[in-house]
Design an enzyme around this catalytic site. Structure first.
Site, short mmCIF file in Angstrom:
data_model
loop_
_atom_site.label_atom_id
_atom_site.label_comp_id
_atom_site.label_asym_id
_atom_site.label_seq_id
_atom_site.Cartn_x
_atom_site.Cartn_y
_atom_site.Cartn_z
N LYS A 61 0.81 -1.20 0.00
CA LYS A 61 0.00 0.00 0.00
C LYS A 61 0.85 1.26 0.00
O LYS A 61 0.35 2.34 -0.24
CB LYS A 61 -0.91 0.00 1.26
CG LYS A 61 -1.89 -1.17 1.28
CD LYS A 61 -2.63 -1.27 2.63
CE LYS A 61 -1.73 -1.85 3.66
NZ LYS A 61 -2.05 -3.14 4.25
N GLY A 62 2.12 1.08 0.30
CA GLY A 62 2.99 2.24 0.53
C GLY A 62 3.07 3.23 -0.60
O GLY A 62 3.22 4.43 -0.39
N GLU A 117 7.42 2.94 -5.94
CA GLU A 117 7.49 2.48 -4.54
C GLU A 117 7.76 3.66 -3.61
O GLU A 117 8.34 4.67 -4.02
CB GLU A 117 8.59 1.40 -4.48
CG GLU A 117 8.90 0.75 -3.17
CD GLU A 117 7.78 0.09 -2.42
OE1 GLU A 117 6.68 0.67 -2.33
OE2 GLU A 117 8.02 -0.98 -1.83
N ASP A 118 7.30 3.54 -2.38
CA ASP A 118 7.47 4.63 -1.41
C ASP A 118 8.91 4.79 -0.95
O ASP A 118 9.44 5.90 -0.91
CB ASP A 118 6.53 4.45 -0.20
CG ASP A 118 6.64 3.06 0.45
OD1 ASP A 118 7.34 2.19 -0.09
OD2 ASP A 118 6.01 2.87 1.50
N ASP A 121 15.08 0.53 1.14
CA ASP A 121 15.87 0.43 2.36
C ASP A 121 17.04 -0.52 2.09
O ASP A 121 18.04 -0.11 1.50
CB ASP A 121 14.90 -0.06 3.45
CG ASP A 121 15.48 -0.12 4.83
OD1 ASP A 121 16.27 0.76 5.18
OD2 ASP A 121 15.15 -1.06 5.58
N LYS A 149 16.92 5.28 1.44
CA LYS A 149 17.80 5.17 2.61
C LYS A 149 19.06 4.47 2.15
O LYS A 149 19.22 3.27 2.34
CB LYS A 149 17.12 4.28 3.65
CG LYS A 149 16.36 5.00 4.71
CD LYS A 149 16.03 3.99 5.80
CE LYS A 149 14.79 4.41 6.53
NZ LYS A 149 14.39 3.39 7.52
N PHE A 170 13.91 5.65 11.10
CA PHE A 170 12.61 5.09 10.75
C PHE A 170 11.63 6.24 10.54
O PHE A 170 11.38 7.04 11.45
CB PHE A 170 12.09 4.12 11.81
CG PHE A 170 10.88 3.37 11.33
CD1 PHE A 170 11.03 2.24 10.55
CD2 PHE A 170 9.60 3.83 11.62
CE1 PHE A 170 9.91 1.56 10.07
CE2 PHE A 170 8.48 3.16 11.14
CZ PHE A 170 8.64 2.02 10.37
N ASP A 177 4.47 3.55 6.68
CA ASP A 177 3.67 3.30 7.88
C ASP A 177 4.50 2.90 9.08
O ASP A 177 5.63 2.44 8.96
CB ASP A 177 2.67 2.17 7.60
CG ASP A 177 3.36 0.81 7.48
OD1 ASP A 177 4.27 0.67 6.63
OD2 ASP A 177 3.01 -0.11 8.24
N ARG A 183 0.24 6.41 7.10
CA ARG A 183 0.44 6.45 5.65
C ARG A 183 -0.17 7.71 5.04
O ARG A 183 0.29 8.21 4.03
CB ARG A 183 -0.22 5.24 4.98
CG ARG A 183 0.43 3.90 5.29
CD ARG A 183 -0.14 2.84 4.36
NE ARG A 183 0.08 1.47 4.80
CZ ARG A 183 1.19 0.77 4.58
NH1 ARG A 183 2.20 1.30 3.93
NH2 ARG A 183 1.30 -0.47 5.02
P1 IMP Z 1 13.72 -3.21 1.50
O1 IMP Z 1 14.28 -2.16 0.57
O2 IMP Z 1 13.54 -4.54 0.84
O3 IMP Z 1 14.52 -3.30 2.77
O4 IMP Z 1 12.28 -2.88 1.97
C1 IMP Z 1 11.66 -1.71 1.83
C2 IMP Z 1 10.36 -1.78 2.58
O5 IMP Z 1 10.60 -1.70 4.00
C3 IMP Z 1 9.50 -0.61 2.23
O6 IMP Z 1 8.61 -0.92 1.18
C4 IMP Z 1 8.79 -0.32 3.53
O7 IMP Z 1 7.60 -1.05 3.58
C5 IMP Z 1 9.70 -0.80 4.61
N1 IMP Z 1 10.49 0.30 5.24
C6 IMP Z 1 11.82 0.48 5.21
N2 IMP Z 1 12.20 1.57 5.90
C7 IMP Z 1 11.07 2.10 6.40
C8 IMP Z 1 10.80 3.27 7.21
O8 IMP Z 1 11.68 4.04 7.63
N3 IMP Z 1 9.51 3.50 7.52
C9 IMP Z 1 8.49 2.69 7.09
N4 IMP Z 1 8.69 1.60 6.32
C10 IMP Z 1 9.98 1.30 5.98
MG MG Z 2 6.42 -0.98 1.14
#
Ligand code: IMP
Ligand code: MG
Length: 199
Positions: A61-62, A117-118, A121, A149, A170, A177, A183
């Site tokens: 949903k992000g 995508e939102d 990370d 990030k 975070f 979220d 959100r």
């Molecule tokens: P990654 O890049 O596979 O580690 O995952 C990214 C996902 O982790 C995003 O789609 C978010 O749902 C979640 N995420 C990572 N950092 C944050 C944050 O600071 N706040 C909220 N959700 C986060």
């Molecule tokens: Mg997400």
């Protein structure tokens, strides 16, 4: 008229988001900064994808607020699709695989896909999703991600369109979220520590 003034006043009041903002320790990116940068990203995409068959794939949903804003800044006849994915997010087993909870509605063969995508990370989710979409025969697959990030990256993922680099904190808001909440906050911010205690 006085009715109009009342509506404007009500909108101004909602814009302040007093209830939600009580839980925010600091704002990292304001509503205005988001709108400006997202409009620029839309212009870049418009320029880069002239004459191509584009599918915007929003990751629910992000991605919802970012997708809604971004698509209205893209002056091309794009189509929309959505997915719900989660990474197993665990380095010990099956890292690099994702769990698809809702798949695309339409075939992407021959289409130019932009995954929206939102936040990125570790990069594990996108590192698994991009090859999967390529394997399905997309003409190209690129990423448009609002928040980056980069210090936390564990996979070397190329992100063509990045909104903002953010520090390793975070964050919530603009789709991101905490326990499914915040959100709908129109700014990107950091929660007060007591919010986590409250759960
Ligand atoms: P990654 O890049 O596979 O580690 O995952 C990214 C996902 O982790 C995003 O789609 C978010 O749902 C979640 N995420 C990572 N950092 C944050 C944050 O600071 N706040 C909220 N959700 C986060
Ligand atoms: Mg997400």
């Amino acid at each position: 008229s006085s009715d109009l003034i009342f509506i404007i006043d009500a909108e101004e009041k909602i814009k302040m988001m007093d209830n939600l903002m009580k839980d925010i320790r600091k704002v990292l990116i304001t509503r205005e900064q988001l709108q400006k940068r997202v409009a620029e990203m839309g212009q870049e995409i418009t320029r880069d994808y002239q004459g191509r068959d584009v599918v915007l794939v929003g990751i629910l949903k992000g991605a919802m607020p970012f997708l809604c804003d971004l698509m209205r800044c893209i002056d091309l006849s794009v189509t929309l699709d959505t997915m719900v994915v989660s990474s197993y997010g665990d380095n010990t087993v099956s890292s690099g695989s994702i769990n698809i909870k809702k798949d695309l509605d339409k075939d992407i063969r021959g289409k130019h896909v932009i995954v929206v995508e939102d936040i990125i990370d570790t990069g594990i989710t996108m590192d698994s999703l991009v090859p999967l979409l390529k394997k399905r025969g997309a003409a190209s697959v690129e990423l448009a991600i609002c928040l980056n990030k980069k210090e936390r990256r564990e996979r070397d993922v190329f992100v063509k369109y990045i909104g903002f680099d953010i520090p390793d904190e975070f964050i919530v808001g603009y789709g991101c979220d905490y326990a499914e909440k915040y959100r709908n906050l129109p700014e990107v911010g950091v929660l007060k520590p007591e919010v986590y205690v409250r759960g």
